[in-house]
Design a protein around this motif. Structure first.
Motif, short mmCIF file in Angstrom:
data_model
loop_
_atom_site.label_atom_id
_atom_site.label_comp_id
_atom_site.label_asym_id
_atom_site.label_seq_id
_atom_site.Cartn_x
_atom_site.Cartn_y
_atom_site.Cartn_z
N LEU A 1 -2.51 36.49 19.59
CA LEU A 1 -2.03 37.32 19.15
C LEU A 1 -0.70 38.31 19.80
O LEU A 1 -0.59 39.16 20.38
CB LEU A 1 -3.33 38.53 19.33
CG LEU A 1 -4.54 38.25 18.43
CD1 LEU A 1 -5.64 39.05 19.02
CD2 LEU A 1 -4.44 38.36 17.15
N PRO A 2 0.38 37.38 19.58
CA PRO A 2 1.53 38.08 20.16
C PRO A 2 1.99 39.50 19.50
O PRO A 2 1.68 39.61 18.34
CB PRO A 2 2.65 36.94 19.63
CG PRO A 2 1.89 36.24 18.24
CD PRO A 2 0.63 36.25 18.70
N GLY A 3 2.48 40.14 20.34
CA GLY A 3 2.90 41.49 19.92
C GLY A 3 1.87 42.75 19.97
O GLY A 3 2.07 43.78 19.65
N VAL A 4 0.56 42.29 20.44
CA VAL A 4 -0.45 43.16 20.70
C VAL A 4 -0.77 43.42 22.18
O VAL A 4 -1.10 42.39 22.63
CB VAL A 4 -1.79 42.94 19.84
CG1 VAL A 4 -2.86 43.94 20.26
CG2 VAL A 4 -1.22 42.86 18.47
N LEU A 5 -0.52 44.56 22.64
CA LEU A 5 -0.54 44.74 24.17
C LEU A 5 -1.53 45.97 24.54
O LEU A 5 -1.72 47.06 23.80
CB LEU A 5 0.53 45.25 24.69
CG LEU A 5 1.90 44.28 24.52
CD1 LEU A 5 3.13 44.97 25.17
CD2 LEU A 5 1.50 42.67 25.32
N ALA A 6 -2.55 45.89 25.53
CA ALA A 6 -3.45 47.05 25.61
C ALA A 6 -3.48 47.04 27.33
O ALA A 6 -3.39 46.16 28.20
CB ALA A 6 -4.92 46.52 25.09
N VAL A 7 -3.83 48.43 27.69
CA VAL A 7 -4.23 48.71 28.96
C VAL A 7 -5.73 49.63 28.82
O VAL A 7 -5.65 50.20 27.89
CB VAL A 7 -3.15 49.42 29.59
CG1 VAL A 7 -2.05 48.54 30.20
CG2 VAL A 7 -2.73 50.67 28.91
#
Length: 599
Positions: free
Chosen positions: A67-73
């Motif tokens: 899932l490139p381009g999806v980042l989460a914290v």
């Protein structure tokens, strides 16, 4: 459990690494185990991690190769992550570790901005979608607001910035410090800022159970989600036992905070029960007191709960001479004034928890709001048509007549023109009753939606994480909330359901004692010769008050003089609240504190 941060500004340059490092440093006390900030043109996303679930995995920001381009914290805990992981794996997603937050990019890929509706836990989540055609930022917090998230939107350049703590947010360039003019009245009328506001103009907090979607160049669009639903589990004791056992499981050392009252006593008793039944090491419990002889000590009751549960009990005694230093530190960590003297006790208690090697602490917050435990609730149920005004006045640090007496003519006119936070609360309660809600339901809805997260949960989050301790709250879990709301009015008035649940678990001395808040004996500590008197006298000096232009220095001086002649709880709390506000105005002006300031 972590501290998170980030920014989103369409068309902007990559944020300066030094600026992002400064933001991270201001909340690193809450995430000492790992630090990572990613950035690109117009965006940043970072985390200071306190490793609790899968301590060796779970590097943040979370990214999945497919899932490139999806980042989460994530700040918090997702308690149903194993169930969600199985569901997502069945749909073809793969995960590199067991960390609860690792699944967030996949959950977003399946459900979009509605992903948070599937989470059961305490959380503040930030998710960046950098894929062409769907670029945006999504922020979400849990239903009760256990994990706060502060944000600032600049209408001039369209940028949005966020952080777990206000001092960290203010380290972003472009976030201007502007104390709200009504902040003093709000502190005196309600003890802290309510709703989505903070004491600073331009700095908001995401409301409980809300998701905010930020598109390029636009302001956040905030909506409240449908609350997470939990299946019925039985009677009050069964429901609470289930949640205590679920939250007592961790891969790091777990303890309990034991004030000596009913709420924390129930949590302690059930956690100790689990430890005995599973042959785990005995539960450790912590209680805070002050050296010397002070009124209202609950130490004997806490020891009684600990003996009944066969826990390893820690009685933490704080030197009153340290209180001045503690006050400055708590005001700085909170980032806005909170008039409850309990802040000092909370900060000192979690310091001891951490120093004794514990990372997770179970606490009893939320019970009074859900089960009608406050005296002001019972008084409102028995009152006549003016109940809402009396109830609102009971929330205050200084009753309406006293605070108006203390205000300068100009400030009194300003509040009369703009309206007080107390007026808005009273109107909300009256509107709920007019719409058909019974009085207790109207009060409980206000308490849980606004007062609990603003007054208790933000304080607990900030002051526990000041020492890298994760506070877990069984009473704030969806099953307990749903169970409490399903009870008839009689069972949730005066915590009758909780007293019934504790009959077999707690000593009679705890069940039969009058209700008493876990707090600082501020009345005695502001009496002649008390350890806080000189500090409060300095903060309320005529020169300071005249410069502020909101409080009449002569009337504040008379209030202090009367209190010294005959100390009273009301005068002490009013003086304390004024002093906290004065200290906050000083701290906020220098909020760009040196990076690396110690906790």
């Amino acid at each position: 459990m972590c501290r998170i941060l980030g920014s989103f500004a369409a068309g902007a340059d990559r944020p300066e690494p030094a600026q992002l490092a400064a933001v991270s440093a201001r909340q690193r006390h809450g995430g000492p185990d790992e630090h990572q900030v990613l950035s690109g043109p117009g965006w940043s996303l970072g985390c200071d991690r306190l490793a609790v679930t899968d301590p060796r995995g779970g590097q943040q920001p979370y990214r999945l190769p497919h899932l490139p381009g999806v980042l989460a914290v994530l700040n918090g805990e997702i308690y149903n992550h194993a169930e969600l992981r199985r569901t997502l794996a069945a749909r073809g997603h793969r995960f590199p570790d067991r960390c609860d937050g690792t699944l967030l990019p996949a959950l977003y890929a399946e459900y979009g901005p509605a992903f948070a509706e599937h989470l059961d836990g305490m959380f503040a989540v930030a998710l960046l979608d950098l894929r062409p055609g769907s670029t945006g930022l999504v922020l979400a917090v849990d239903d009760m607001g256990m994990k706060p998230l502060h944000l600032h939107h600049d209408p001039y350049d369209g940028s949005t910035r966020f952080a777990s703590e206000i001092p960290a947010l203010l380290a972003f360039e472009g976030v201007r410090i502007s104390p709200r003019e009504d902040a003093l009245d709000t502190v005196l009328a309600t003890r802290t800022s309510f709703s989505a506001h903070t004491a600073l103009d331009g700095v908001d907090v995401l409301p409980p159970g809300a998701t905010a979607v930020v598109r390029p160049g636009a302001a956040p669009v905030v909506r409240r989600r449908v609350p997470h639903r939990a299946a019925p589990l039985g009677d009050t004791q069964d429901v609470l036992r289930h949640e205590v056992r679920r939250l007592a499981r961790a891969e790091v050392p777990v303890c309990a905070v034991t004030s000596g009252g009913l709420d924390s006593g129930l949590v302690t008793a059930l956690a100790a029960e689990q430890a005995r039944e599973t042959d785990a090491p005995p539960l450790h419990t912590f209680h805070l007191t002050y050296r010397g002889r002070w009124p209202g000590s609950e130490a004997a009751h806490a020891r009684s709960v600990a003996r009944r549960g066969r826990t390893v009990h820690h009685e933490v005694a704080v030197d009153p001479d340290e209180l001045g230093s503690l006050l400055t530190r708590t005001v700085r960590h909170l980032g806005q004034p909170n008039a409850d003297p309990i802040t000092l006790s909370t900060y000192a208690l979690f310091r001891a928890v951490r120093q004794n090697g514990f990372t997770v602490a179970l606490a009893g917050d939320g019970a009074d709001e859900l089960f009608g435990g406050y005296d002001r609730m019972r008084a409102a149920l028995a009152a006549g048509p003016t109940w809402a005004a009396a109830y609102t006045d009971a929330l205050s640090a200084a009753p309406r007549l006293l605070r108006e007496h203390l205000y300068t003519a100009q400030y009194r006119a300003f509040i009369a023109d703009t309206g007080s936070a107390a007026d808005r609360i009273e109107q909300e309660l009256r509107s709920a009753e007019a719409a058909g809600a019974d009085r207790l339901t109207a009060i409980s809805a206000f308490e849980t939606r606004w007062r609990l997260p603003a007054y208790h949960l933000r304080r607990l989050d900030h002051l526990s994480m000041a020492w890298a301790v994760e506070a877990r709250l069984p009473f704030c879990q969806p099953s307990v909330v749903a169970h409490a709301r399903s009870l008839p009015v009689a069972a949730r008035t005066g915590k009758r359901a909780l007293y019934e649940a504790g009959r077999e678990l707690l000593p009679a001395s705890v069940l039969n004692r009058p209700k008493q808040p876990f707090t600082l004996p501020v009345e005695a500590m502001l009496a002649p010769g008390g350890p806080l008197l000189d500090l409060v006298r300095e903060l309320l000096s005529p020169a300071r008050l005249v410069l502020g232009g909101k409080i009449r220095a002569d009337r504040a001086a008379k209030l202090l003089a009367r209190h010294l002649e005959r100390p009273t709880p009301q005068a002490a709390l009013t003086l304390w609240s004024l002093a906290v506000h004065e200290l906050w105005t000083e701290v906020v002006q220098g909020m760009r504190i040196p990076v690396g300031c110690a906790a």
